[in-house]
Design an enzyme around this catalytic site. Sequence first.
Site, short mmCIF file in Angstrom:
data_model
loop_
_atom_site.label_atom_id
_atom_site.label_comp_id
_atom_site.label_asym_id
_atom_site.label_seq_id
_atom_site.Cartn_x
_atom_site.Cartn_y
_atom_site.Cartn_z
N ASP A 65 38.07 8.65 35.57
CA ASP A 65 37.98 9.93 36.27
C ASP A 65 39.20 10.75 35.87
O ASP A 65 40.34 10.35 36.16
CB ASP A 65 37.97 9.72 37.79
CG ASP A 65 36.70 9.05 38.28
OD1 ASP A 65 35.73 8.96 37.49
OD2 ASP A 65 36.68 8.60 39.44
N ASP A 77 23.80 7.69 42.84
CA ASP A 77 24.85 7.33 43.79
C ASP A 77 24.17 6.70 44.99
O ASP A 77 23.31 7.33 45.62
CB ASP A 77 25.62 8.58 44.24
CG ASP A 77 26.50 9.14 43.12
OD1 ASP A 77 26.72 8.43 42.12
OD2 ASP A 77 26.96 10.29 43.25
#
Lengths: 254, 223
Positions: free
Chosen positions: A130, A11
């Site tokens: 997601d 990330d």
Amino acid sequence: MLAKRIIPCLDVTAGRVVKGVNFLELRDAGDPVEIAKRYDDQGADELTFLDITASSDNRGLILHIIEEVAAQVFIPLTVGGGVREVEDVRRLLNAGADKVSINTTAVLNPKMVQDAAGRFGSQCIVVAIDAKKVDNQPFEWEVFTHGGRNATGLDAVKWAEYMAKLGAGELLVTSMDRDGTKIGFNNPLNRAISNAVDIPIIASGGVGNLQHLVDGVTLGGADAVLAASIFHYGEFTVKQAKEYMAQHGIEVRL
Amino acid sequence: MTKIDIAVVDYGMGNLRSVSKALEHVASAKTVLVTSNPEDILNAERVVFPGQGAMPDCIRELDVRGLRESVKHAARNKPFLGICIGLQMLFEHSEEGNTSGLGLFKGNVKRFAAADMHDADGQKLKVPHMGWNQVYQTQSGQVNAANTAHELWKDIDNAARFYYVHSYYVQPDDARIIAGYSEYPSLFTSAIAQDNLFAVQFHPEKSANAGLQMLSNFVNWQP
């Protein structure tokens, strides 16, 4: 035979690798190029970079990072985060990404997935899903966008089928319930999606130990497993993860 | 005119940066040119013919740029490396969009048949075939573990893993051109070789050390 892939995930924001729990409490985990090289040396099969920069100010930074990594690391690189139009896909591919991951935009504008796959080929289009378990719908797992904040009313399994039909080459399935919890992948979710589509799926969200990676393959039916924090803070190397999987009968590249 | 050591054929189908970066990495003293100019391909010392996307689009875009003859000329006359669709296009015909290829080799390009896509344990195998698979090096189509005769396999272990992403594979009529096999779930041809030409289904530019070794072997190859 084809090996199951292990994919460390980085990330990235403001040029640094960070890791948080459920997208909160971001901790600095280091320089992306250095980390990418380390994982490559350890035998990572691919690398995924998620640009989690909230504002558009620093968007260009990820391109420089990818350029630098791509000149030194010769394994597939996937980049996601903030991909809104076909032009964003082109920019990332030109910077050296091999695949681009599309998440929120796929929900807002599914045609963009089709256009990007048509223009650059399915092999470089990953759709990130997601999903969260819900009680208020006629299905078990719902698709969420904007980092898990917005419900969409979409059934994650049906959505996966639709994305495959529009030309996605691969699906990155993240369980929002599990992300950052270290209690393991949501294997029933992954298994349901893996059974529903012919394209490969990458399991993501919740890895806390090496057995979770094995379960992701054997129980979840994942073709690849993605993890971040167990690698970033030196708990395990990618090599240790692969050796553990091999000992448990999973085909890996050692 | 500047000498072009390695021309990478660009027919507008996707990203060739990975290929050129990997070649530059193994051959820093050489000039690597990504080009869609037929003259450059005719003048280059060696040629890399990559490809991604769908074969009908690839053939069309190749012709739009007038590259067909220069690519065929290179494939017959100088060190030539085909990658992925760059292997498939060398054949007569592909099931993908019922497309005619360049016809340099007799044979077809076939899709992994859905009905066969299960492993020994009955688990579903996905298409595209994506990820790292073993490549069994062969000579004249015969699997022989001890045989690493072709120069492009130099210093690469038999059954080393390379990175793949494809849904179609080549089926040459003449087994003698087969230089490598992989298994998914049946054996399929993953490399061919003839004279000055070598072509692979996998992506050496994305296959870490094994792939870089192959590219380095190609750059130094004197067929």
